[in-house]
Design an enzyme around this catalytic site. Sequence first.
Site, PDB file in Angstrom:
ATOM      1  N   ASP A  36    -103.670  35.827 -37.809  1.00 48.57           N
ATOM      2  CA  ASP A  36    -103.002  35.100 -36.739  1.00 48.57           C
ATOM      3  C   ASP A  36    -103.050  33.607 -37.089  1.00 48.57           C
ATOM      4  O   ASP A  36    -103.776  33.189 -38.003  1.00 48.57           O
ATOM      5  CB  ASP A  36    -103.726  35.403 -35.429  1.00 48.57           C
ATOM      6  CG  ASP A  36    -103.140  34.651 -34.250  1.00 48.57           C
ATOM      7  OD1 ASP A  36    -101.906  34.512 -34.183  1.00 48.57           O
ATOM      8  OD2 ASP A  36    -103.921  34.198 -33.399  1.00 48.57           O
ATOM      9  N   ASP A 214    -107.381  35.803 -32.309  1.00 50.28           N
ATOM     10  CA  ASP A 214    -108.155  35.311 -31.167  1.00 50.28           C
ATOM     11  C   ASP A 214    -107.629  35.765 -29.823  1.00 50.28           C
ATOM     12  O   ASP A 214    -108.330  35.653 -28.812  1.00 50.28           O
ATOM     13  CB  ASP A 214    -108.155  33.771 -31.177  1.00 50.28           C
ATOM     14  CG  ASP A 214    -106.815  33.197 -30.757  1.00 50.28           C
ATOM     15  OD1 ASP A 214    -105.783  33.562 -31.388  1.00 50.28           O
ATOM     16  OD2 ASP A 214    -106.771  32.411 -29.799  1.00 50.28           O
TER      17      ASP A 214
END
Length: 261
Positions: A36, A214
């Site tokens: 990510d 996250d």
Amino acid sequence: MQYYQMTGFLGGPDPCTQKADDIDLPHPDTAALLLDFDGTLVDIADRPDGITVPDDLGDLLARAMDRTDGAVALVSGRTIDDLVQFLPGFDGTLIGAHGSEFRVAGERFPAADFDHDTIERLQRLVEDFGALRPEFLVEPKPTGVVLHYRQAEALGALALHFMESLADAAEGFRLQPALMAYEIKPESVGKDIALDRLLDDGPFAGRTPIYAGDDLTDEPALKLVRARGGAAIKIGDAETVAAHRLADPTALRTLLDGWLG
């Protein structure tokens, strides 16, 4: 409290982070690295355009491309255009807008054909809502729209109610909660769906996946990577299915730097 739960503010009981050298990763020669971007490689900012890209990130990604024979992908909620703007030197795979668009070997293509008329209507409705409540930030995406409330936390429940109502009315679309944001996107779009496709093709095929993320939007991808026998790393203290956890993007970059040697 529902919107706090949906956005990942409430983590598990006393989550503890690991040190970079406590996480055992598969060797780069046999691994596929899937990352990510916001909150994972770079720190979260108040606005999407306010992030700071670390000076050494480009070199870190270039080393990862070299060590894994090109099996590196950034998997982001941002569009590919956004990612290219922040990382102009990265020539690896990009998966944008939560899996709705791909850039593989320099070629860009959508994941599928989407209902663009509905997407445009949803974008107009959310933009009108944002004009009434300027505390919110509206972010159009190629396959939907995001309502950010990072600068208006007290209005999180209002944001949830509005976006949930729109998603319920739009056939073939669903609500995707994220950290301080809600996104409406097609039901066929997800980071896990995109990765399941990617990991069976090209330089990624046959490699052990490593995924770090996250956000709530990363949880399906973390679950997929664990199911494929890979290493799943949660950044931050929100509740997760991942087996490993690091405190912040700096800790992840430290881990990857040591791993690459």
